[in-house]
Design a protein around this motif. Structure first.
Motif, PDB file in Angstrom:
ATOM      1  N   ILE A 631       0.839  -1.206   0.000  1.00  0.00           N
ATOM      2  CA  ILE A 631       0.000   0.000   0.000  1.00  0.00           C
ATOM      3  C   ILE A 631       0.871   1.251   0.000  1.00  0.00           C
ATOM      4  N   ARG A 632       1.872   1.274   0.846  1.00  0.00           N
ATOM      5  CA  ARG A 632       2.771   2.431   0.910  1.00  0.00           C
ATOM      6  C   ARG A 632       3.454   2.667  -0.436  1.00  0.00           C
ATOM      7  N   GLU A 633       3.943   1.595  -1.057  1.00  0.00           N
ATOM      8  CA  GLU A 633       4.625   1.729  -2.340  1.00  0.00           C
ATOM      9  C   GLU A 633       3.701   2.323  -3.401  1.00  0.00           C
ATOM     10  N   LEU A 634       2.446   1.893  -3.429  1.00  0.00           N
ATOM     11  CA  LEU A 634       1.504   2.381  -4.434  1.00  0.00           C
ATOM     12  C   LEU A 634       1.054   3.811  -4.139  1.00  0.00           C
ATOM     13  N   LEU A 635       0.902   4.155  -2.859  1.00  0.00           N
ATOM     14  CA  LEU A 635       0.562   5.542  -2.506  1.00  0.00           C
ATOM     15  C   LEU A 635       1.685   6.498  -2.913  1.00  0.00           C
ATOM     16  N   LEU A 636       2.923   6.072  -2.695  1.00  0.00           N
ATOM     17  CA  LEU A 636       4.063   6.909  -3.103  1.00  0.00           C
ATOM     18  C   LEU A 636       4.123   7.071  -4.615  1.00  0.00           C
ATOM     19  N   ALA A 637       3.826   5.994  -5.344  1.00  0.00           N
ATOM     20  CA  ALA A 637       3.816   6.076  -6.807  1.00  0.00           C
ATOM     21  C   ALA A 637       2.729   7.036  -7.288  1.00  0.00           C
ATOM     22  N   PHE A 638       1.544   6.972  -6.668  1.00  0.00           N
ATOM     23  CA  PHE A 638       0.462   7.902  -7.007  1.00  0.00           C
ATOM     24  C   PHE A 638       0.910   9.346  -6.742  1.00  0.00           C
ATOM     25  N   TYR A 639       1.544   9.555  -5.607  1.00  0.00           N
ATOM     26  CA  TYR A 639       2.020  10.880  -5.212  1.00  0.00           C
ATOM     27  C   TYR A 639       2.990  11.447  -6.251  1.00  0.00           C
ATOM     28  N   ARG A 640       3.921  10.597  -6.714  1.00  0.00           N
ATOM     29  CA  ARG A 640       4.908  11.043  -7.701  1.00  0.00           C
ATOM     30  C   ARG A 640       4.261  11.351  -9.057  1.00  0.00           C
ATOM     31  N   GLN A 641       3.280  10.561  -9.436  1.00  0.00           N
ATOM     32  CA  GLN A 641       2.709  10.698 -10.769  1.00  0.00           C
ATOM     33  C   GLN A 641       1.568  11.713 -10.846  1.00  0.00           C
ATOM     34  N   ASN A 642       1.188  12.281  -9.730  1.00  0.00           N
ATOM     35  CA  ASN A 642       0.100  13.266  -9.719  1.00  0.00           C
ATOM     36  C   ASN A 642       0.540  14.587  -9.085  1.00  0.00           C
ATOM     37  N   ASN A 643       1.743  15.024  -9.458  1.00  0.00           N
ATOM     38  CA  ASN A 643       2.254  16.339  -9.021  1.00  0.00           C
ATOM     39  C   ASN A 643       2.261  16.496  -7.505  1.00  0.00           C
ATOM     40  N   ILE A 645       0.502  15.117  -5.170  1.00  0.00           N
ATOM     41  CA  ILE A 645      -0.817  15.153  -4.517  1.00  0.00           C
ATOM     42  C   ILE A 645      -1.087  13.793  -3.903  1.00  0.00           C
ATOM     43  N   LYS A 646      -1.485  13.791  -2.645  1.00  0.00           N
ATOM     44  CA  LYS A 646      -1.861  12.527  -2.000  1.00  0.00           C
ATOM     45  C   LYS A 646      -3.358  12.285  -2.213  1.00  0.00           C
ATOM     46  N   PRO A 647      -3.761  11.024  -2.435  1.00  0.00           N
ATOM     47  CA  PRO A 647      -5.203  10.750  -2.578  1.00  0.00           C
ATOM     48  C   PRO A 647      -5.954  11.022  -1.280  1.00  0.00           C
ATOM     49  N   GLN A 648      -7.106  11.617  -1.416  1.00  0.00           N
ATOM     50  CA  GLN A 648      -7.938  11.921  -0.246  1.00  0.00           C
ATOM     51  C   GLN A 648      -9.067  10.904  -0.068  1.00  0.00           C
ATOM     52  N   ARG A 649      -9.230  10.052  -1.080  1.00  0.00           N
ATOM     53  CA  ARG A 649     -10.243   8.998  -0.994  1.00  0.00           C
ATOM     54  C   ARG A 649      -9.627   7.701  -1.506  1.00  0.00           C
ATOM     55  N   ILE A 650      -9.882   6.604  -0.792  1.00  0.00           N
ATOM     56  CA  ILE A 650      -9.417   5.275  -1.201  1.00  0.00           C
ATOM     57  C   ILE A 650     -10.634   4.380  -1.403  1.00  0.00           C
ATOM     58  N   ILE A 651     -10.703   3.762  -2.585  1.00  0.00           N
ATOM     59  CA  ILE A 651     -11.724   2.742  -2.849  1.00  0.00           C
ATOM     60  C   ILE A 651     -10.970   1.440  -3.071  1.00  0.00           C
ATOM     61  N   PHE A 652     -11.250   0.455  -2.243  1.00  0.00           N
ATOM     62  CA  PHE A 652     -10.462  -0.782  -2.203  1.00  0.00           C
ATOM     63  C   PHE A 652     -11.367  -1.953  -2.573  1.00  0.00           C
ATOM     64  N   TYR A 653     -11.170  -2.504  -3.783  1.00  0.00           N
ATOM     65  CA  TYR A 653     -11.916  -3.676  -4.219  1.00  0.00           C
ATOM     66  C   TYR A 653     -11.079  -4.922  -3.900  1.00  0.00           C
ATOM     67  N   ARG A 654     -11.595  -5.756  -3.034  1.00  0.00           N
ATOM     68  CA  ARG A 654     -10.845  -6.944  -2.558  1.00  0.00           C
ATOM     69  C   ARG A 654     -11.495  -8.214  -3.087  1.00  0.00           C
ATOM     70  N   ASP A 655     -10.763  -8.954  -3.902  1.00  0.00           N
ATOM     71  CA  ASP A 655     -11.287 -10.171  -4.521  1.00  0.00           C
ATOM     72  C   ASP A 655     -10.944 -11.394  -3.676  1.00  0.00           C
ATOM     73  N   GLY A 656     -11.743 -12.443  -3.831  1.00  0.00           N
ATOM     74  CA  GLY A 656     -11.377 -13.758  -3.322  1.00  0.00           C
ATOM     75  C   GLY A 656     -11.634 -14.029  -1.857  1.00  0.00           C
ATOM     76  N   VAL A 657     -12.453 -13.230  -1.185  1.00  0.00           N
ATOM     77  CA  VAL A 657     -12.705 -13.423   0.248  1.00  0.00           C
ATOM     78  C   VAL A 657     -14.074 -14.073   0.436  1.00  0.00           C
ATOM     79  N   SER A 658     -14.119 -15.177   1.165  1.00  0.00           N
ATOM     80  CA  SER A 658     -15.398 -15.826   1.451  1.00  0.00           C
ATOM     81  C   SER A 658     -16.057 -15.154   2.650  1.00  0.00           C
TER      82      SER A 658
END
Length: 850
Positions: A631-643, A645-658
C-alpha cells in the motif's frame, strides 16, 4: 460490523428477473444443538458419518428417545426436541476381527437454536446474524443428500445425474450445489447445477495408460522416472480394491508407488526369510503376475508397507480428483457442463423436483418447508457509460451497445510511442511469415493512434525453444534499452511463464507473447486486441470514461481518488510446497482512473490475509524504524505521478474473500491501510471504502422470455443490477452482471461493502462499479468483474510463474521487497516458502500483466 444498506438503488430501467433461490419456511420448533466428540478421532468425515449412522441404528429407539437427528459430519448434532440426557458416552465398533476399531462417542448438550432472533434478523430488526441457527437448519436440509450422494463441500454428486469421460483416467460427474442463505425475502435455498472430476472406476493399469497418455501398456517396458512420479502424484490417497481373490475383495488406500520394479520387490516372512512379491502371489493365489517390470502400489505405513501389484487393483467408484486438471480436461469439463440460461434454469428446476424436499422426513420433523419455484426479483438495467477516444479520430466518443464496441473510426485516447522494438520467434513459423505479421501489427497500432516505428531496431530472428533464456539474454545484450519485445511462443505449450519470468524479473523487458496458432490465423480483430494490450504495456491508454476526463464523475472527480484492487491466488491442491501469491494494483492517473500499477508478494500457502500490505523493520545500522509494504509503495507512486498530490479517498476492491473470512480480512487489511497512510504523514487519514468482490458464488439470474431483455446468448443484459429480495437483509451488497454472455450462463459478480467512510449511495457505488467495467484494457468489451480486481488477479497469476525456478538457476533465493514480513510486524520472520524475484522498475511502471 459492516455498514447498513444506505437505501436501494433507483437508477436504470426497472425489470423482473428470476433467481435460483427457493423460499424456505420454518416452524417455531425446539431445535437443540449437541456437541459430538469421537475418540480416537477419525481422519475423514466419511468415517465420522459411518460411526454416527451405526450409533443411530443401535441406540435411536432406546438411548436417543426415538429422535431423528441431523449430523454435520464433524462435531455438531441437531434434534427437534431434547434428547433424554444432557451428556452420554456411546461405544461404536467398526471393522472386522483383528482390524476392528472401537470408538468412544460423547454426545453433550450445547445450546438451543434461537429462531426468534433469526426472525428478527430476517425482518431487518436485528443487525447481528444468528449464524448458528441458520447452520442448524442448513444441516437439516443437507442430511438426506449427504446420506445418498458424494459430498464435496456444499455440493452433492452422483453418476446417476450424468457423467462423461474427460481423459487422463478421469470423468466428469454432475450434481447440485445447495446453501441456505438469509435474504431480504427471508431464508432462501440457493440451488445450482455443479460438475467436478472423479477418478474413473477402472483397473489401475488402464488408469496408468490414460494418465500417461499411452496407446497401450507394455508389460516389459517400465515407465520413466518422470512418468512414475506423475502416476504417484495422481494415485496418492486413492482407494482401490483387489481382484485377484475369487469371491473376495479387499480395500486399501494408496500411500505411494515403489521406486523399484515389481520383480525386484521382496518382503520378510514370519521365519525371517525373504520372499519376492511375484513368488508370493503364485504360491498363495496361483496368480502369475505379468507387469513385473512396472512399479508396485504401496499401502500401509513406510515401516510396514503393503505391496499391491497394479494389475490386481481397481479404483473404487465415487472418489473425487482434487488436483489440478490439464488444459484438455478443463476444456472437456466445460464443454460437458456449459448450458445456456434456459437449459440451466430447466436443469435446476428438474433437480429441485428430483430432491423432493416436501417428502424429506427430517425436514418435516424440524418444520422446514422449501418451495419448488424460483423467486422473481426486481432488477434494474444501468446505462453504459460514454467512452472517450482521441479527438483526431472520426469518432471522438462512443456509447457501447450490449456490453461491446469496436475501434472502427476511433483512435486511442492516449497512444503509446514505440521506437525501440524487435521480435523473437521460438515457433516453427518461417521467419519471413513472422516479419509479415509484425508489419501488419505495426500498421494496426499506427492506424488506431500509436506512434510505432515501422522498422525493428534489431533483426527479427528465429531461435531454438530449447534455449529460451539464452536467446532472450542475447536480445537484451544486443539492444540494452529495448522498449518492447514481441515473442512468438514455441509450438509446444508451457514456455510462456519462462519468457515472462526472464523478461520481467531479470532483464527488465516489456514483452508481448503470442501463440503461433493464433498468429497463423490472425485477423483484424486479433491485431486490434494485440494492439490494445501493447499500448497499455508501453504506457498508453486505450480509452477513458468521458465523465472522469470532464471531472464530473461522482465519488471520484471531486477529490484526488485512488482505486485499489487486491487478490490472493493459492497453489493448486496438493502443491503446498509453493506459497500463495498476493497482488495489489492501484490507479495512477487521477481523474482518468485507467492506468494501474501492480506489486506482488509471496506469502505462506493458503493464507488469505495479505501479509505484505504494510510492514516495518529496523535498520541494523542506525536502529531506525523503516516502513514499507504494498500500500505504501503504491501511494508513493500515485504521489509522484500526480504532481505530489496525496489521494484523499481510497476505494479498495478486494477479490477472493469468502463470507466466513470477512471480519478477519477487514480487521487486518484496514489496519494495514491505515498504518501505510500514517507512515507517509501522521495526520494523513484518507476516507476508505472497502468492498469485497465475489465471483465464486452460485446465484444465477435468468431473464424474462422477451428477447429485448436478453443478449445474443440468451443471458440477462450487461448492466443488470439487483440489490433487493435475494440480497442481505440489512447490509450493503448487490449483484451486478456487467458483461454480455458469450457461452453458458452468465455469473453476476457479488459486491459486499465491509467498510465505508465515503458514504456511498447505492446508485453511486453501483454506477461507479458498472462504469469501471468498461475500462478494461485488453478488449473492447465490458468485463464481468471490476477491472482493478481483475488486474490484481492477472498480476497474481503472472507472479505464479516467477515462483517456478528456471532450470539450473539460483533465482529462488532472491527475495521480493517485504515478502517475508507480516502486516504491522516489527521485523521479518524467516519464510518457509519460496520468495519472489523482484520485478524491474521500468516494467512495474506500466501494465505489464495485461
Amino acid at each position: 460490523m459492516p455498514p447498513a444498506r444506505p437505501g436501494f438503488g433507483t437508477s436504470g430501467r426497472k425489470m423482473i428477473v428470476r433467481a435460483n433461490h427457493f423460499l424456505v419456511g420454518f416452524a417455531d420448533k425446539d431445535i437443540c444443538h449437541y456437541d459430538v466428540a469421537i475418540s480416537p478421532e477419525p481422519k475423514t468425515r466419511r468415517i465420522n458419518r459411518v460411526i454416527m449412522t451405526e450409533l443411530m441404528n443401535k441406540h435411536r429407539t432406546s438411548s436417543l428417545g426415538g429422535q431423528l437427528v441431523a449430523y454435520d459430519g464433524s462435531k455438531s448434532l441437531y434434534t427437534a426436541g431434547e434428547l433424554p440426557f444432557t451428556v452420554m458416552d456411546f461405544s461404536v465398533k467398526l471393522g472386522k476381527e483383528r482390524r476392528e476399531i472401537e470408538y468412544k462417542v460423547t454426545v453433550r448438550f450445547a445450546a438451543r437454536a434461537n429462531l426468534y432472533h433469526l426472525q428478527q434478523f430476517l425482518g431487518g430488526r436485528q443487525r447481528d446474524c444468528p449464524q448458528d441457527t441458520i447452520q442448524a437448519l442448513d444441516v437439516v436440509l443437507r442430511e438426506s443428500p449427504c446420506q445418498n450422494y458424494v459430498t464435496v463441500s456444499r455440493s452433492f454428486f452422483s453418476a446417476t445425474f450424468g457423467h462423461g469421460d474427460i481423459g487422463g483416467g478421469l470423468e466428469c460427474w454432475r450434481g447440485f450445489y445447495q446453501s441456505l442463505r438469509p435474504t431480504q425475502m427471508g431464508l432462501s435455498l440457493n440451488i445450482d447445477i455443479s460438475s467436478t472430476s472423479f477418478y474413473r472406476p477402472i483397473p489401475v493399469m488402464e488408469f496408468a495408460r490414460d494418465c500417461l497418455n499411452l496407446r497401450t501398456v507394455d508389460a516389459n517396458r517400465p515407465p520413466s522416472d518422470r512418468d512414475r512420479l506423475k502416476l504417484r502424484r495422481a494415485l496418492r490417497g486413492v482407494r482401490v480394491e483387489t481382484t485377484h481373490q475369487e469371491g473376495k475383495k479387499s480395500m486399501y488406500k494408496i500411500t505411494g508407488i515403489t521406486s523399484d520394479p515389481l520383480v525386484q520387490l521382496n518382503f520378510p516372512l514370519d521365519e525371517g526369510t525373504q520372499m519376492t512379491v511375484v513368488q508370493y502371489f503364485w504360491d498363495r493365489y496361483k496368480y502369475r503376475l505379468k507387469f513385473t517390470s512396472w512399479p508396485c502400489l504401496q499401502s500401509g505405513s513406510a515401516a510396514r508397507p503393503i505391496y499391491l501389484p497394479m494389475e490386481v487393483c481397481t479404483i473404487i467408484k465415487g472418489q473425487r480428483f482434487s488436483r489440478k486438471l490439464n488444459e484438455k480436461q478443463v476444456t472437456a469439463i466445460l464443454k460437458a457442463t456449459c448450458e445456456r440460461p434456459k437449459q440451466r434454469e430447466e436443469s435446476i428446476l428438474k433437480m429441485v423436483d428430483h430432491n423432493n424436499y416436501a417428502a424429506d422426513t427430517l425436514a418435516r420433523e424440524f418444520g422446514v418447508d422449501v418451495t419448488n419455484k424460483m423467486v422473481n426479483v426486481q432488477a434494474r438495467l444501468l446505462p453504459p457509460p460514454m467512452l472517450k477516444y482521441h479527438d483526431s479520430g472520426r469518432e471522438k466518443s462512443c456509447v457501447p451497445s450490449v456490453g461491446q464496441w469496436n475501434m472502427i473510426n476511433k483512435k486511442m485516447v492516449d497512444g503509446g510511442n514505440v521506437q525501440s522494438w524487435t521480435c523473437l520467434n521460438f515457433s516453427r513459423m518461417p521467419v519471413e511469415g513472422v516479419r509479415m505479421f509484425c508489419g501488419d501489427l505495426v500498421q494496426m497500432c499506427n492506424s488506431i493512434g500509436m506512434v510505432f516505428n515501422q522498422m525493428p531496431v534489431a533483426e527479427i530472428r528465429s531461435a531454438s525453444a530449447n534455449n529460451i533464456e539464452g536467446a532472450l539474454k542475447d536480445v537484451h545484450q544486443r539492444v540494452p534499452k529495448l522498449q518492447l519485445l514481441i515473442v512468438i511462443l514455441p509450438d509446444v505449450s508451457g514456455q510462456y511463464g519462462k519468457v515472462k519470468k526472464v523478461c520481467e524479473t531479470e532483464l527488465g523487458i516489456v514483452s508481448q507473447c503470442l501463440k503461433p496458432d493464433k498468429v497463423n490465423k490472425a485477423n483484424k480483430q486479433y491485431f486490434e486486441n494485440v494492439a490494445l494490450k501493447i499500448n497499455v504495456k508501453v504506457g498508453g491508454r486505450n480509452t477513458a470514461l468521458q465523465q472522469a476526463l470532464s471531472r464530473k464523475m461522482p465519488f471520484v472527480s471531486d477529490i484526488p481518488t485512488i482505486i485499489f484492487g487486491a487478490d490472493v491466488t493459492h497453489p493448486a491442491a496438493g502443491e503446498d510446497s509453493s506459497g500463495s501469491i498476493a497482488a495489489v494494483v492501484a490507479s495512477m492517473d487521477w481523474p482518468a482512473i485507467t492506468k494501474y500499477r501492480a506489486v506482488v508478494s509471496a506469502q505462506p500457502p493458503r493464507q488469505e490475509i495479505i501479509q505484505d500490505l504494510f510492514w516495518t523493520t529496523t535498520d541494523p545500522k542506525n536502529g531506525c524504524i523503516m516502513p514499507g509494504g504494498m500500500i505504501r509503495e503504491l501511494l508513493l507512486a500515485f504521489y509522484r505521478q500526480n504532481n505530489n498530490i496525496k489521494p484523499q479517498r481510497i476505494i479498495f476492491y478486494r477479490d477472493g474473500v469468502s463470507e466466513g473470512q470477512f471480519a478477519e480480512v477487514l480487521m487486518y487489511e484496514m489496519d494495514a491501510i491505515r498504518k501505510a497512510c500514517q507512515s507517509l504523514q501522521k495526520d494523513y487519514l484518507p476516507k476508505v471504502t472497502f468492498v469485497v468482490v465475489q465471483k465464486r458464488h452460485h446465484t444465477r439470474l435468468f431473464p424474462e422470455v422477451h428477447m429485448k431483455e436478453t443478449d445474443r446468448s440468451g443471458n440477462i443484459l450487461p448492466g443488470t443490477v439487483v440489490d433487493t429480495n435475494i440480497c442481505h437483509p440489512t447490509e450493503f451488497d448487490f449483484y451486478l452482471c456487467s458483461h454480455a454472455g458469450i457461452q453458458g450462463t452468465s455469473r453476476p459478480a457479488h459486491y459486499h461493502v465491509l467498510y465505508d467512510e465515503n458514504r456511498f449511495t447505492a446508485d453511486g457505488l453501483q454506477s461507479l462499479t458498472n462504469n469501471l467495467c468498461y475500462t478494461y484494457a485488453r478488449c473492447t468489451r465490458s468485463v464481468s468483474v471490476v477491472p482493478p480486481a481483475y488486474y490484481a488477479h492477472l498480476a497474481a497469476f503472472r507472479a505464479r510463474y516467477y515462483d517456478e525456478p528456471l532450470e539450473g538457476s539460483e533465482s529462488t533465493s532472491v527475495v521480493s521487497a517485504g515478502s517475508q514480513v507480516v502486516a504491522g510486524a516489527t521485523g521479518p520472520p524467516v519464510a518457509s516458502y519460496r520468495k519472489l524475484p523482484q520485478i524491474k522498475e521500468n516494467v512495474k511502471d506500466v501494465m505489464f500483466y495485461c
